[in-house]
Scaffold this active site. Structure first.
Site, PDB file in Angstrom:
ATOM      1  CB  CYS A   2      -0.956   0.071   1.176  1.00 23.27           C
ATOM      2  SG  CYS A   2      -2.186  -1.230   1.168  1.00 23.27           S
ATOM      3  NE  ARG A  27       4.663   1.737   0.139  1.00 28.08           N
ATOM      4  CZ  ARG A  27       5.619   1.547   1.024  1.00 28.08           C
ATOM      5  NH1 ARG A  27       6.867   1.773   0.679  1.00 28.08           N
ATOM      6  NH2 ARG A  27       5.350   1.145   2.241  1.00 28.08           N
ATOM      7  CD1 TRP A  97       0.190  -6.608  -2.677  1.00 32.55           C
ATOM      8  CD2 TRP A  97      -0.218  -6.964  -0.501  1.00 32.55           C
ATOM      9  NE1 TRP A  97       0.489  -7.918  -2.391  1.00 32.55           N
ATOM     10  CE2 TRP A  97       0.249  -8.169  -1.073  1.00 32.55           C
ATOM     11  CE3 TRP A  97      -0.543  -6.945   0.848  1.00 32.55           C
ATOM     12  CZ2 TRP A  97       0.407  -9.334  -0.332  1.00 32.55           C
ATOM     13  CZ3 TRP A  97      -0.384  -8.102   1.587  1.00 32.55           C
ATOM     14  CH2 TRP A  97       0.084  -9.288   0.996  1.00 32.55           C
ATOM     15  CG  ASN A 123       0.904   0.881   4.362  1.00 34.28           C
ATOM     16  OD1 ASN A 123       0.635  -0.311   4.317  1.00 34.28           O
ATOM     17  ND2 ASN A 123       2.139   1.343   4.337  1.00 34.28           N
ATOM     18  N   GLY A 124      -1.498  -0.708   6.313  1.00 32.18           N
ATOM     19  CA  GLY A 124      -1.315  -1.476   7.544  1.00 32.18           C
ATOM     20  C   GLY A 124      -2.538  -2.320   7.811  1.00 32.18           C
ATOM     21  CD  GLU A 517      17.591 -13.374  -5.302  1.00 32.04           C
ATOM     22  OE1 GLU A 517      16.880 -13.810  -4.386  1.00 32.04           O
ATOM     23  OE2 GLU A 517      17.347 -12.311  -5.903  1.00 32.04           O
ATOM     24  CE  LYS A 521      14.429 -11.849  -7.702  1.00 32.00           C
ATOM     25  NZ  LYS A 521      14.986 -11.207  -6.562  1.00 32.00           N
ATOM     26  CD  GLU A 524      10.484 -11.937  -7.040  1.00 31.50           C
ATOM     27  OE1 GLU A 524      11.692 -11.804  -6.855  1.00 31.50           O
ATOM     28  OE2 GLU A 524       9.643 -11.387  -6.319  1.00 31.50           O
ATOM     29  CG  HIS A 540      20.483 -37.066  -0.927  1.00 31.19           C
ATOM     30  ND1 HIS A 540      20.873 -38.319  -0.502  1.00 31.19           N
ATOM     31  CD2 HIS A 540      21.622 -36.340  -1.047  1.00 31.19           C
ATOM     32  CE1 HIS A 540      22.191 -38.337  -0.341  1.00 31.19           C
ATOM     33  NE2 HIS A 540      22.670 -37.145  -0.674  1.00 31.19           N
ATOM     34  CE  LYS A 636      11.970  -2.961  -4.380  1.00 30.41           C
ATOM     35  NZ  LYS A 636      12.391  -4.313  -4.763  1.00 30.41           N
TER      36      LYS A 636
HETATM   37  C1  F6R Z   1      12.152 -10.794  -4.026  1.00 32.30           C
HETATM   38  C2  F6R Z   1      11.930  -9.723  -3.074  1.00 32.30           C
HETATM   39  C3  F6R Z   1      11.469 -10.082  -1.704  1.00 32.30           C
HETATM   40  C4  F6R Z   1      12.174  -9.198  -0.666  1.00 32.30           C
HETATM   41  C5  F6R Z   1      11.605  -9.460   0.737  1.00 32.30           C
HETATM   42  C6  F6R Z   1      12.322  -8.667   1.802  1.00 32.30           C
HETATM   43  O1  F6R Z   1      12.593 -10.300  -5.251  1.00 32.30           O
HETATM   44  O2  F6R Z   1      12.087  -8.578  -3.377  1.00 32.30           O
HETATM   45  O3  F6R Z   1      11.683 -11.433  -1.438  1.00 32.30           O
HETATM   46  O4  F6R Z   1      13.539  -9.473  -0.701  1.00 32.30           O
HETATM   47  O5  F6R Z   1      10.245  -9.123   0.746  1.00 32.30           O
HETATM   48  O6  F6R Z   1      12.242  -7.299   1.562  1.00 32.30           O
HETATM   49  P1  F6R Z   1      13.209  -6.281   2.284  1.00 32.30           P
HETATM   50  O7  F6R Z   1      14.586  -6.550   1.806  1.00 32.30           O
HETATM   51  O8  F6R Z   1      12.700  -4.930   1.908  1.00 32.30           O
HETATM   52  O9  F6R Z   1      13.094  -6.553   3.754  1.00 32.30           O
END
Ligand code: F6R
Length: 641
Positions: A2, A27, A97, A123-124, A517, A521, A524, A540, A636
């Site tokens: 949000c 956001r 969101w 937001n929250g 990682e 990527k 997502e 395994h 994000k």
């Molecule tokens: C993946 C991604 C998320 C963030 C996670 C933590 O691409 O962006 O997995 O890494 O939500 O976010 P931060 O680093 O802001 O605490």
């Protein structure tokens, strides 16, 4: 998670608020909305209602009653019609969101009271919204959100003081937020005043100081094109922004004898160093690709002024007391998602350089267990945004247990910086794409510097070894650039494999977090089934999944036990899988179907492999026409637990 934006000043608010929403869309993009104080009536003074303004040209988005114009719509910000309201110079906006209630028009913010004189964005999560709603009795609710109680509570508060000369929106906001349980940044306007009152507790809110204007947002990127002078609000603060740009902040009073719940406080004004255009796409189709390509610059910023190779020293602008460094027995890293994988990479470096046990925990699972000695523990929160609720929860648990706490973050003024003893900034610049890219590299680099600093101060890392690592760190931006220059080869691989059933990422040692990682990527942004494994684990169990439709992508570099990893890659190839490898420049694995070269940067080579994986995920997603910067269901900054 949000985004909130507010503007009050002497210009038309609608385009400013709308632009702010576009800037904040990372956001959340389930819905968007704007509320404006109709200029014609907003003269200040009495709190009479009525006199609504018709805005037929922007129907059906707009309800114009009680002196407010409200436009809201499910879906992306671009679905929203900007109200044509040149006289309205005060407004708030929201990009959502969803938590409570699906992403419908009705659940979009802003929410209004029964008289449609008060509009609120939030937001929250308001945990006690059901109880508050029950107490409100016969108020008319039109959404399924937790937020909607707030305008109705404000309506009740303001009606209690009816008859006084002017509405006191601030007092009402103070009283209402003190009844909320949960986390919030709330922002309210009233039809009769060009004024915004907002409050925060647990969700971010920052004020921007313009010329005869004031801004309010979840993140500075919302208004960077207007001002870089900002005030970060603290939890418990209520802020009052008036039409001439005056900003007053009120904080909870510590003195129980004081009659008012809050008193005025001075909060410092800081200058944001990010350039306004740093948060723009600069000709790239997606923020994500721009941010992948920004990595050499971001890494140079991360390293700038911090490395002294000759003296084998690191200066991270944070000095942990010598006595603490001598006695520290455990380093704990807490983080989520990509930041967690950065933590896993760093943990190996810290253990190796500083000879101290280092654990890494998913923040939402973290407890400060019995048997640990807080006096000998350093807990590090790794978080790009500095606002991730799970990470904040974990670092606060460590703090209450008595551990020394450190934040490694990209965001000045963020909540994590106030929750810890010390903070180190990764200096990657704004990251807007929902998928983290450049911040992963800058996080690992910052933590690698910390590992060297700890090793040197504890006397466990020789000067010669430190110099060699620091040289590798200095070489990293150039090595990443070489990977970026090979993007055309990654595009070819992405075109070749984008329609496969699933993707398995393999690595050993420092290659493991990069494999994890890489898979994250692809999941997502391409919505493909992808999994990362320690390569040795393949046999395994997961090997049963391998077919000729499941390519494996492997880290075959220094720091990632390349020969052993290649053995596992071959096991997959024997079962029909194609293999894509990121290979150190001085090695050759002739049986790979695709090989990407990684320049020599020692233990940092898996970080370069990660750049190839980022590009691969990006181009697979692009081939499939995915919403790369705004992947479905994600946002994000994850400010709920
Ligand atoms: C993946 C991604 C998320 C963030 C996670 C933590 O691409 O962006 O997995 O890494 O939500 O976010 P931060 O680093 O802001 O605490």
């Amino acid at each position: 998670m949000c985004g909130i934006i507010g503007y009050v000043g002497d210009e038309a608010a609608a385009p400013i608020v709308y632009q702010g929403l576009e800037n904040l869309e990372y956001r959340g993009y389930d819905s968007a909305g704007i509320a404006l104080v109709n200029g014609a009536r907003a003269t200040g003074g009495s709190r009479a209602t009525g006199g609504s303004r018709t805005t037929g040209d922007v129907a059906p988005d707009v309800a114009a009653d009680g002196g407010l114009t409200v436009a809201k719509r499910s879906g992306e910000v671009s679905n929203l019609t900007v109200p044509d309201a040149p006289d309205a110079t005060c407004g708030i906006g929201h990009t959502r969101w969803s938590t409570h209630g699906p992403p419908t028009d009705a659940n979009a913010h802003p929410h209004v009271d029964c008289a449609e004189s008060i509009a609120v964005v939030h937001n929250g999560i308001i945990e006690n919204h059901e109880t508050l709603k029950a107490e409100l009795g016969d108020h008319e609710f039109t959404s399924q959100t937790d937020t909607e109680v707030v305008p109705h509570l404000l309506e009740t508060e303001l009606s209690e003081t009816a008859g006084e000369d002017a509405p006191d929106l601030r007092t009402a906001v103070e009283r209402v937020v003190d009844r909320l349980e949960g986390s919030y940044a709330v922002c309210a306007i009233h039809a009769d005043e060009n004024r915004i009152v907002a409050a925060r507790d647990g969700s971010p809110l920052v004020v921007g100081h313009g010329e005869d204007a004031a801004f309010l947002a979840s993140d500075v990127t919302a208004f960077l094109e207007h001002t870089r002078e900002v005030t970060y609000l603290e939890d418990g603060d209520v802020v009052d922004l008036s039409a001439d740009g005056d900003v007053e902040v009120f904080a909870p009073s510590d003195d129980a004898a004081e009659s008012l719940p809050r008193r005025p406080v001075d909060r410092s004004v800081e200058t944001v160093e990010w350039e306004a255009d740093a948060a723009e796409k600069a000709g790239y189709e997606h923020y994500m690709r721009k941010e992948i390509h920004e990595q050499p610059t971001a890494l140079r910023q991360t390293l700038s002024g911090r490395v002294d190779v000759d003296r084998a020293r690191v200066d991270l602008d944070v000095s942990l007391p010598e006595a603490f460094l001598e006695r520290v027995e455990e380093v704990q890293i807490v983080a989520c998602g990509t930041s967690y994988y950065a933590g896993r990479y760093a943990a190996r470096l810290i253990e190796s350089f500083a000879d101290v046990r280092t654990t890494v925990e998913i923040a939402s699972e973290y407890e400060f267990g019995a048997g640990r000695d807080p006096d000998r523990t350093l807990t590090i929160a790794v978080t790009q945004s500095g606002e991730t609720a799970d990470t904040l929860g974990a670092i606060r648990r460590a703090d209450s247990a008595g551990a020394r706490t450190l934040a490694v973050t990209n965001t000045l003024g963020s909540s994590v910086t106030r929750a810890v003893d010390d903070a180190v900034f990764i200096r990657a610049g704004p990251e807007i794409g929902v998928a983290a890219t450049k911040t992963f590299a800058s996080q690992v680099t910052t933590l690698a510097l910390l590992a060297v600093a700890l090793g040197r101060e504890r006397g466990t890392l020789s000067a010669a070894r430190a110099r060699s690592v620091l040289e590798d760190l200095r070489g990293l931006p150039g090595a990443v650039q070489q990977a970026l220059d090979a993007e055309a080869d990654v595009v070819t691989a992405a075109e070749r494999y984008c329609d496969e059933d699933a993707f398995f990422f393999l690595g050993r040692d420092l290659g493991v977090p990069v494999a994890l990682e890489g898979a994250l990527k692809l999941k997502e942004i391409a919505y493909d089934h992808a999994e990362g494994f320690p390569a040795g684990e393949l046999k395994h169990g997961p090997l049963a999944l391998v077919t000729d439709r499941t390519p494996v992508l492997a880290v075959l570099t220094e720091g990632g036990a390349p020969a052993e990893t290649m053995t596992n890659v071959t096991e997959a190839q024997t079962r029909g899988a194609d293999a894509i490898g990121c290979v150190s420049a001085d090695r050759e694995f002739g049986t790979l179907d695709v090989a990407f070269e990684v320049p020599d940067v020692g233990l940092l080579e898996p970080l370069v492999a990660n750049v190839y994986f980022q590009l691969f995920a990006y181009h697979v997603a692009n081939e499939k026409g995915r919403a790369i910067d705004k992947p479905r269901n994600l946002a994000k900054s994850v400010t709920v637990e």
